[in-house]
Design a protein around this motif. Structure first.
Motif, short mmCIF file in Angstrom:
data_model
loop_
_atom_site.label_atom_id
_atom_site.label_comp_id
_atom_site.label_asym_id
_atom_site.label_seq_id
_atom_site.Cartn_x
_atom_site.Cartn_y
_atom_site.Cartn_z
N LYS A 169 0.82 -1.21 0.00
CA LYS A 169 0.00 0.00 0.00
C LYS A 169 0.86 1.27 0.00
O LYS A 169 0.53 2.24 -0.67
CB LYS A 169 -0.94 0.00 1.20
CG LYS A 169 -2.08 -1.02 1.08
CD LYS A 169 -3.05 -0.92 2.23
CE LYS A 169 -4.22 -1.88 2.05
NZ LYS A 169 -5.18 -1.81 3.17
N SER A 173 0.91 4.01 -2.94
CA SER A 173 0.63 5.40 -2.61
C SER A 173 1.70 6.32 -3.19
O SER A 173 1.42 7.39 -3.74
CB SER A 173 0.56 5.57 -1.08
OG SER A 173 0.14 6.87 -0.73
N LEU A 433 -9.03 6.30 -0.34
CA LEU A 433 -7.75 5.80 0.15
C LEU A 433 -7.79 5.58 1.67
O LEU A 433 -7.25 4.59 2.17
CB LEU A 433 -6.63 6.77 -0.20
CG LEU A 433 -6.29 6.89 -1.69
CD1 LEU A 433 -5.23 7.98 -1.91
CD2 LEU A 433 -5.78 5.56 -2.24
N ARG A 434 -8.44 6.49 2.40
CA ARG A 434 -8.56 6.32 3.85
C ARG A 434 -9.38 5.08 4.19
O ARG A 434 -9.03 4.31 5.10
CB ARG A 434 -9.21 7.55 4.47
CG ARG A 434 -8.32 8.77 4.57
CD ARG A 434 -9.12 9.96 5.06
NE ARG A 434 -8.36 11.18 5.03
CZ ARG A 434 -7.58 11.60 6.02
NH1 ARG A 434 -7.47 10.89 7.13
NH2 ARG A 434 -6.91 12.75 5.92
N PHE A 438 -5.04 3.26 3.01
CA PHE A 438 -3.84 3.71 2.31
C PHE A 438 -3.34 4.98 2.99
O PHE A 438 -4.12 5.93 3.18
CB PHE A 438 -4.13 4.00 0.84
CG PHE A 438 -4.07 2.81 -0.05
CD1 PHE A 438 -2.96 2.56 -0.84
CD2 PHE A 438 -5.14 1.91 -0.10
CE1 PHE A 438 -2.91 1.46 -1.68
CE2 PHE A 438 -5.09 0.81 -0.93
CZ PHE A 438 -3.98 0.58 -1.72
N LEU A 440 -1.72 8.63 3.34
CA LEU A 440 -1.70 9.75 2.41
C LEU A 440 -0.37 10.48 2.36
O LEU A 440 -0.04 11.11 1.35
CB LEU A 440 -2.81 10.75 2.76
CG LEU A 440 -4.25 10.22 2.69
CD1 LEU A 440 -5.23 11.32 3.09
CD2 LEU A 440 -4.56 9.70 1.30
#
Length: 504
Positions: A169, A173, A433-434, A438, A440
């Motif tokens: 992940k 990212s 993503l949250r 994942f 940030l």
């Protein structure tokens, strides 16, 4: 020593300017409220303020962001103690003992210890930050193309290893961040890349709407989904913070010098490592305080030792996180990633050349941190009852106002409706993503460092006729590669330990 002198000769007079002084007071109050109200975070506080800095001079802008950062991380202890919900992730460990103290009728003492630990931990760590940042920046001034490329590898390796998302992940990212950074015209040839025929994308994605979307709007979306509502216990609204409580709290802190110094060092060092953050430092400091205590069984029942450890460590992390930002251009956490936007809005790029090209701005950040910590403790005493009242504001009143303010901020930079759509798009991306866990910060790190790494690699290959061997023969670049491997392995080890404890 030179950095200290310059901070007091250059930075302090700048922040003592009446306008900047008022801005620091406003920023600290802003931060305290965003830190104290669950669902609002330091990142959201900085995101909301970022568009406002466009109309300020660089010194005032940096003073505002620094003050919000200090106030927000410090303010997290208020809700952590009063309602057992950390206002920020950095105050997770504060709940363990501060809330039991409140339940035992020791609310003023719990708040006093938290406030003074935040103050002493944050202030002393600033002086360590000045030494570390200046020393590291002097080395970084010797960077060439290979060193800049190696610096990118160091940042990416640290993000992949340190963040909790896992290798896959974190790597994805970073790749997404590099992909977003590649949108627009090629910096060397001018060829359009990933614009899909949209003329507004030729200049690339601007950092401000990107940050507002990823960190600000996505947090609002998550908070709305959770539908959380917090109520302050009625008896705490009458709480008063006086000199007697401050004196008693200070005596308790300095009666435990080993606990205080150990937590300070842990917080600062962990802050320097990108991606680890205040939540980790406070939990580790709390765990060590309990391990070395003569009465470990009292931890979790309302013992001051645990509050001191947690609040000292998480505030020391603030200064630590600014070290890689100012000296290398690598954000230490999500808040410092947002602060990069404040620098870039005013034509400054954090990193090795910052001391050479904008030294006054660096000393302004140093001085702002000092003054913000002092302001924080004064305002914490004066405004405690007001901030407690703010905890009872219902979320369905608060979040629409915050969302509108951020959307207006995205539009106001260049007066383009397109930037609103960019912010909303990345707000949705950040939300997804949250939800998928994942991280940030690797994404924004890659977005910021992507052009620097690309330029460094292309220039390096041109100088060496296509060979990467100088990367391993030049002392600084080799050192950065070794540090990258170390950070990667250390991060994997730490995450493995944490996962093992959670599964036990």
């Amino acid at each position: 020593m030179e950095a200290f002198l310059k901070t007091f000769q250059v930075g302090i007079p700048i922040v003592l300017n009446p306008q900047n002084l008022l801005i620091i007071v406003i920023g600290t109050v802003w931060g305290l409220i965003f830190g104290a109200v669950p669902g609002l975070t330091a990142t959201m506080g900085v995101a909301l303020a970022l568009p406002l800095t466009y109309g300020l001079n660089p010194y005032s802008a940096l003073a505002l962001l620094s003050a919000i950062y200090v106030g927000a991380i410090s303010g997290g202890f208020i809700s952590a103690g009063l309602i057992n919900i950390p206002g920020t992730p950095s105050s997770i460990a504060t709940t363990f003992d501060a809330h039991p103290m409140v339940k035992k009728g020791q609310a003023p003492l719990a708040m006093g210890i938290s406030l003074m630990s935040s103050f002493f931990g944050g202030l002393i760590a600033v002086f360590a930050m000045i030494i570390a940042t200046y020393s590291l920046a002097q080395v970084a001034l010797k960077f060439g193309p290979f060193e800049y490329f190696a610096l990118g590898i160091l940042a990416f390796a640290g993000c992949i290893g340190m963040f909790e998302g896992g290798i896959v992940k974190n790597t994805l990212s970073i790749l997404l961040g590099l992909l977003i950074a590649a949108v627009g015209a090629d910096p060397l040839t001018g060829v359009k890349r990933l614009t899909f025929g949209i003329e507004d994308l030729i200049a690339g994605i601007d950092i401000l709407p990107l940050l507002i979307g990823l960190f600000g709007l996505s947090e609002v979306f998550v908070a709305i989904e959770q539908r959380s509502k917090f109520v302050v216990p009625p008896e705490t609204k009458k709480m008063r913070m006086g000199f007697k409580v401050v004196l008693e709290s200070t005596k308790l802190i300095f009666s435990q010098p080993i606990n205080f110094i150990r937590s300070l060092i842990i917080g600062f060092i962990i802050g320097v490592f990108p991606g680890v953050g205040g939540a980790t430092s406070s939990v580790i400091a709390y765990g060590l305080a309990k391990s070395y205590s003569k009465h470990p069984e009292k931890f979790g029942t309302g013992i001051p030792d645990g509050v001191i450890a947690s609040e000292t460590a998480n505030n020391a992390t603030i200064a630590g996180a600014l070290v890689p930002l100012l000296s290398l251009g690598i954000p230490g956490d999500s808040v410092t990633a947002m602060m990069i936007g404040g620098f870039m809005i005013h034509g400054m790029i954090p990193g090795p050349m910052l001391f050479a090209e904008h030294a006054d701005s660096v000393y302004t950040v140093f001085a702002s941190q000092i003054l913000a910590n002092i302001t924080m403790v004064v305002l914490g005493l004066v405004l405690m009852r007001f901030i407690i009242s703010a905890l009872s504001v219902k979320s369905y009143f608060l979040y629409p106002v915050i969302t509108i303010a951020m959307v207006v901020g995205a539009y106001g930079l260049y007066n383009r409706v397109f930037d609103i759509w960019v912010a909303l798009f990345f707000g949705f991306v950040g939300y997804v993503l949250r939800k998928a866990n994942f991280p940030l910060v690797p994404l924004i790190t890659a977005f910021i460092l992507g052009p620097i790494v690309e330029k460094g690699l292309r220039q390096a290959l041109a100088l060496s006729e296509g060979s990467l061997m100088p990367l391993f023969t030049r002392p600084i670049s080799l050192t950065l590669i070794i540090l990258a491997v170390f950070l990667f392995v250390l991060g994997l080890y730490i995450n493995a330990r944490v996962a093992k404890k959670q599964s036990a």
